[in-house]
Design an enzyme around this catalytic site. Structure first.
Site, PDB file in Angstrom:
ATOM      1  N   ASN A   1       2.238 -11.194 -18.752  1.00 31.53           N
ATOM      2  CA  ASN A   1       2.798 -11.555 -17.436  1.00 31.53           C
ATOM      3  C   ASN A   1       2.579 -13.041 -17.184  1.00 31.53           C
ATOM      4  OD1 ASN A   1       2.993  -8.812 -17.367  1.00 31.53           O
ATOM      5  ND2 ASN A   1       1.448  -8.492 -15.810  1.00 31.53           N
ATOM      6  N   ASP A   2       1.362 -13.492 -17.472  1.00 33.58           N
ATOM      7  CA  ASP A   2       1.069 -14.904 -17.282  1.00 33.58           C
ATOM      8  C   ASP A   2       1.487 -15.746 -18.485  1.00 33.58           C
ATOM      9  OD1 ASP A   2       0.041 -15.356 -14.674  1.00 33.58           O
ATOM     10  OD2 ASP A   2      -1.704 -14.165 -15.221  1.00 33.58           O
TER      11      ASP A   2
ATOM     12  N   ARG B   1       6.216 -16.407 -11.822  1.00 26.86           N
ATOM     13  CA  ARG B   1       6.533 -14.981 -11.966  1.00 26.86           C
ATOM     14  C   ARG B   1       6.863 -14.306 -10.643  1.00 26.86           C
ATOM     15  NH1 ARG B   1       0.510 -12.682 -13.631  1.00 26.86           N
ATOM     16  NH2 ARG B   1       1.068 -10.702 -12.720  1.00 26.86           N
TER      17      ARG B   1
ATOM     18  N   ARG C   1     -12.131  -6.416 -16.251  1.00 30.15           N
ATOM     19  CA  ARG C   1     -11.855  -7.846 -16.206  1.00 30.15           C
ATOM     20  C   ARG C   1     -12.615  -8.473 -15.051  1.00 30.15           C
ATOM     21  NH1 ARG C   1      -5.765  -9.864 -15.396  1.00 30.15           N
ATOM     22  NH2 ARG C   1      -6.081  -9.196 -13.245  1.00 30.15           N
TER      23      ARG C   1
ATOM     24  N   GLU D   1      -3.594 -15.918 -21.962  1.00 31.24           N
ATOM     25  CA  GLU D   1      -2.553 -16.008 -20.937  1.00 31.24           C
ATOM     26  C   GLU D   1      -1.928 -17.385 -20.866  1.00 31.24           C
ATOM     27  OE1 GLU D   1      -3.420 -13.129 -17.469  1.00 31.24           O
ATOM     28  OE2 GLU D   1      -5.319 -14.181 -17.799  1.00 31.24           O
TER      29      GLU D   1
ATOM     30  N   CYS E   1      -2.057  -6.393 -22.728  1.00 28.99           N
ATOM     31  CA  CYS E   1      -2.142  -5.619 -21.485  1.00 28.99           C
ATOM     32  C   CYS E   1      -1.148  -6.086 -20.422  1.00 28.99           C
ATOM     33  CB  CYS E   1      -3.559  -5.623 -20.928  1.00 28.99           C
ATOM     34  SG  CYS E   1      -4.126  -7.255 -20.453  1.00 28.99           S
TER      35      CYS E   1
ATOM     36  N   ARG F   1      -8.337  -4.280 -12.994  1.00 25.61           N
ATOM     37  CA  ARG F   1      -8.181  -5.530 -12.239  1.00 25.61           C
ATOM     38  C   ARG F   1      -9.152  -5.505 -11.061  1.00 25.61           C
ATOM     39  NH1 ARG F   1      -2.390  -4.584 -13.654  1.00 25.61           N
ATOM     40  NH2 ARG F   1      -1.554  -6.544 -14.481  1.00 25.61           N
TER      41      ARG F   1
ATOM     42  N   HIS G   1       0.819  -1.205   0.000  1.00 28.22           N
ATOM     43  CA  HIS G   1       0.000   0.000   0.000  1.00 28.22           C
ATOM     44  C   HIS G   1       0.850   1.251   0.000  1.00 28.22           C
ATOM     45  CE1 HIS G   1      -4.078  -1.687   1.373  1.00 28.22           C
ATOM     46  NE2 HIS G   1      -4.063  -1.396   0.093  1.00 28.22           N
TER      47      HIS G   1
HETATM   48  C1  PEP Z   1      -1.073 -10.590 -17.353  1.00 32.93           C
HETATM   49  O1  PEP Z   1      -1.053 -11.738 -16.923  1.00 32.93           O
HETATM   50  O2  PEP Z   1      -0.287 -10.156 -18.233  1.00 32.93           O
HETATM   51  C2  PEP Z   1      -2.059  -9.629 -16.832  1.00 32.93           C
HETATM   52  C3  PEP Z   1      -2.181  -8.427 -17.355  1.00 32.93           C
HETATM   53  O3  PEP Z   1      -2.801 -10.025 -15.752  1.00 32.93           O
HETATM   54  P1  PEP Z   1      -2.252  -9.994 -14.221  1.00 32.93           P
HETATM   55  O4  PEP Z   1      -0.921  -9.305 -14.257  1.00 32.93           O
HETATM   56  O5  PEP Z   1      -3.275  -9.265 -13.436  1.00 32.93           O
HETATM   57  O6  PEP Z   1      -2.184 -11.449 -13.913  1.00 32.93           O
HETATM   58 MG    MG Z   2      -2.682 -12.460 -15.707  1.00 35.40          MG
END
Ligand code: PEP
Ligand code: MG
Length: 586
Positions: A451-452, A462, A330, A428, A499, A294, A187
Site C-alpha cells: 500500500n505504501d 494513496r 507491528r 514500504e 502484507c 495494526r 466504524h
Molecule cells: C502497507 O503499507 O502495505 C501496509 C500493510 O501498511 P498500512 O496499510 O497500515 O499502511
Molecule cells: Mg503502510
C-alpha cells in the site's frame, strides 16, 4: 428502477425492503443566560450527561461481546469524559452560554482539531454522535429509540450513527445496509464486516430516493445498489447471492487444506487485523497466523494514550487465541494524520513526515510503553515484532537497541521475556527495497507493505481519488522493487512476506509466486480465494508468466496480460473487475 454505485464495504448480496433510518440532528437552542442561572444550567448539563451515559450503558449491555460492544464502550467513555463535561461547564460559566449551545460549540471545536481525513474523521463522527445525544437529552427529546424492523429490512440512511448501527446490525434482522456517506474505514463499515452484513457505503443519494418498504437489492462486493429493481434484476441478484453462498461454502470446505501448489511449494497464508476481536474470523477463514496487527487502532479511538497494561491485554488476547500460531505485531504506525484525539499534525506533507518508525524514535516514551507490553506478552504465544516504514539501516539499529535496553530492564525487574523474538521490518519505501540486501543482514524477516510501497514509488497519495487511476501494483517499477526485496531477503536467508492489499488479490497470486513470495498476509475473508488459486497453481508456470509479464513496458500491457492469463487459467476464481487498487486504509 434506480441504480446507484457506492463503495463496497462488506461483501455479500442482499435483497429486501427499504428501512430508512434518519440521522436526526438535535435542534440546538442558543441563548445567553444570566449570572444567577449558571448553577442551574450546570446542573441541567450534569443530568443530561448522566442520562446519556446511562442510555449508552443500557445499549451496550444489550449487545454482548464483540466489536459492536467495544464501540459503544468508546461512546460511553466519550460521554463520561471529564474534558467534555468540564469544557462545556467552562463555556456556561465564562461565556454564559446555555448548556445546549455550550455542548455543540465544544464538540465543534474538538472535532475541528481532528481534521477531515482518515481515521480521525471517523472519530469526529463518534464525537458528533455523542454530543448530539447529550443535546437531545438536554432539550428533553429522547434520541429516537431504534425500532427493530421486519425481517426483510435493508437499512438505508444518510450516515448511520454507530450506536444505532450496533443495535440494528447485531439484532440479526437486518439483511443489508446502504449509506449515502462514509468510507470503508468508518466504524459502521467495520461493524458490518464484523457482523457479516452486506454493506455499500458512499452510495450518493440513496436515502433521498429510497422510500420505506420499496424493494431494494445491493451487492457488497461490487458496490451496486438497485432501488425498485425489476424482476429480471432481482433474479440476477438472487443468482449472484446463490453463487456467492455456494462459492463461500466450497471455499470454506478447503479451510484446513494446506496452501500448497501442484508442484509442492507451500505458501503460508496469514491475516491482517485491526482488533483482537477479529481472531475468530482469522481462524474461521483458515488463517495460519496473524501477519499484521495494526496496533495504531489502540490509539485512535481516544484522547489519552493507552497504558502498558492495555497494550499487554490486547497482545495477550491475540497471542492466546491464536494458540501458538505466529502473530506479527507491528509497532505503532502513528504520525501524519494518524494521531490520538487531541493531537494534531502541523506537517505540510504528513505522508513524507514524522510517521511510523520515525514518530516512535522521536517519542521514545511511547515506544517504550508499547515494547514493554510486547516483550511481556512474548511468553504468552508465538510473537514476532514488526517495525513499520524502515527506510534506513540506522533506524533499524536504533529501534533494536531500544528494544534490547527494554528487554534488560524487564529481566532486571524479574519479568519473563521469550529468549528469542523474531524482529522484522516492513519494506514500504523504494530505498528500503533497493537496500534490502543490507537491511536483511540485521533483521529476521521482511514484510512488503505494498500500500505504501506503491504510494512512495509511483509518487501517488494513496488517499487521493484524483490520482487513484495511477495506483498500479503491476507497474514494472513496483515489480522490480519487490524483486529486489526478495533477492535481498533470500541472500541473507530470511523470509520475505507481503502484507499490503496486493497480497489478498487472487489475480496477483501467480505474479507473487513467480517473484518468490511464500508468505501472504491479507484480510481474513480473502484467504479462502487466494488459497484456492494457490492449490491449482504451478510455480514453474508462475515464473514463466511473470517473465512474460515483465517483458512488457507499460503497466496497462502488464496488467492486461496478467489478468487475461489468470482468467484463462482460473475462470471461476478471477473476477472480470479490474484488480484491486489501494483499499486499505485511505
Ligand atoms: C502497507 O503499507 O502495505 C501496509 C500493510 O501498511 P498500512 O496499510 O497500515 O499502511
Ligand atoms: Mg503502510
Amino acid at each position: 428502477m434506480a441504480k446507484l454505485t457506492g463503495i463496497p464495504a462488506s461483501p455479500g448480496v442482499a435483497i429486501g425492503r427499504v428501512f430508512p433510518v434518519d440521522r436526526r440532528r438535535a435542534r440546538v437552542p442558543r441563548y445567553h443566560i444570566q449570572d444567577d442561572q449558571v448553577d442551574s444550567e450546570v446542573a441541567r448539563l450534569d443530568s443530561a450527561v448522566r442520562e446519556s451515559v446511562e442510555q449508552l450503558r443500557q445499549i451496550r449491555q444489550s449487545l454482548g461481546e464483540g466489536e459492536q460492544g467495544d464501540i459503544l464502550d468508546a461512546h460511553r467513555m466519550m460521554a463520561d469524559d471529564p474534558t467534555l463535561l468540564q469544557g462545556a461547564k467552562g463555556l456556561i460559566r465564562d461565556e454564559l452560554l446555555n448548556a445546549e449551545w455550550a455542548v455543540r460549540r465544544l464538540v465543534r471545536d474538538m472535532s475541528e482539531k481532528l481534521g477531515s481525513d482518515g481515521y480521525l474523521a471517523e472519530r469526529r463522527a463518534d464525537l458528533d454522535e455523542v454530543g448530539d445525544r447529550i443535546v437531545h437529552n438536554l432539550i428533553g427529546e429522547k434520541p429516537e429509540a431504534v425500532a427493530l424492523p421486519m425481517d426483510e429490512a435493508v437499512i438505508v440512511a444518510y450516515d448511520l450513527p454507530t450506536a444505532e448501527a450496533a443495535v440494528l446490525l447485531s439484532s440479526g434482522k437486518i439483511k443489508g445496509l446502504v449509506t449515502d456517506f462514509g468510507s470503508k474505514t468508518s466504524h459502521t463499515a467495520i461493524l458490518a464486516r464484523a457482523l457479516e452484513v452486506p454493506c455499500v457505503v458512499g452510495a450518493g443519494q440513496a436515502s433521498e430516493i429510497a422510500r420505506a418498504g420499496d424493494l431494494i437489492a445491493l451487492d457488497g462486493t461490487t458496490g451496486e445498489v438497485l432501488l425498485s429493481p425489476d424482476p429480471t434484476e432481482v433474479q440476477r441478484f438472487e443468482a449472484a447471492r446463490a453463487q456467492a453462498k455456494t462459492r463461500e461454502a466450497a471455499l470454506l470446505e478447503d479451510r484446513d487444506l494446506p496452501a500448497q501448489t501442484l508442484d509442492g511449494r507451500r505458501v503460508c497464508l496469514l491475516a491482517n487485523i485491526e482488533f483482537p476481536e477479529e481472531v475468530p474470523s482469522v481462524l474461521a477463514h483458515g488463517g495460519e497466523g496473524v501477519g499484521l496487527y495494526r496496533t495504531e487502532f489502540l490509539y485512535l479511538n481516544r484522547e489519552e494514550l493507552p497504558t502498558e497494561e492495555e497494550h499487554f491485554r490486547a497482545y495477550c488476547t491475540i497471542l492466546e487465541r491464536m494458540q501458538g500460531r505466529p502473530v506479527t505485531i507491528r509497532t505503532l504506525d502513528l504520525g501524519g494524520d494518524k494521531l490520538p484525539i487531541g493531537h494534531r499534525s502541523h506537517e505540510p506533507n504528513p505522508a513524507l513526515g514524522l510517521r511510523a518508525i520515525r514518530f516512535t524514535l522521536r517519542h521514545p516514551q511511547l515506544f517504550r510503553t508499547q515494547v514493554r507490553a510486547l516483550l511481556r506478552a512474548s511468553v504468552h504465544g508465538n510473537l514476532q515484532i514488526m517495525l513499520p516504514m524502515i527506510a534506513a539501516v540506522g533506524e533499524l539499529r536504533e529501534a533494536k537497541e531500544q528494544i534490547e535496553v527494554i528487554r534488560q530492564e524487564l529481566l532486571k525487574e524479574g519479568k519473563p521475556v521469550a529468549p528469542k523474538i523474531p524482529t522484522g521490518i516492513m519494506i514500504e519505501t523504494p530505498a528500503a527495497a533497493l537496500a534490502g540486501d543490507r537491511l536483511a543482514l540485521e533483521c529476521d524477516f521482511f514484510s512488503i507493505g505494498t500500500n505504501d510501497l506503491i504510494q512512495y514509488s509511483l509518487a501517488i497519495d494513496r488517499g487521493n481519488r484524483d490520482v487513484a487511476y495511477l495506483y498500479r501494483p503491476l507497474h514494472l517499477g513496483v515489480l522490480r522493487l519487490i524483486q529486489a526485496s526478495v533477492a535481498g531477503a533470500k541472500a541473507a536467508g530470511i523470509d520475505c512476506a507481503m502484507c499490503g492489499e496486493m497480497a489478498g488479490d487472487p489475480a496477483y497470486v501467480l505474479v507473487l509466486l513467480g517473484l518468490g513470495i511464500d508468505t501472504l498476509s491479507m484480510n481474513p475473508a480473502d484467504i479462502p480465494k487466494v488459497k484456492q488459486v494457490i492449490r491449482v497453481a504451478d510455480v514453474r508456470d508462475a515464473k514463466k508468466l511473470l517473465e512474460a509479464a515483465m517483458a512488457f513496458s507499460s503497466h496497462d500491457e502488464i496488467e492486461r496480460y496478467v489478468l487475461d492469463e489468470m482468467r484463462k487459467r482460473f475462470p471461476d476464481l478471477i473476477s472480470e473487475a479490474p484488480a484491486a487498487g489501494p483499499q486499505h486504509p485511505v
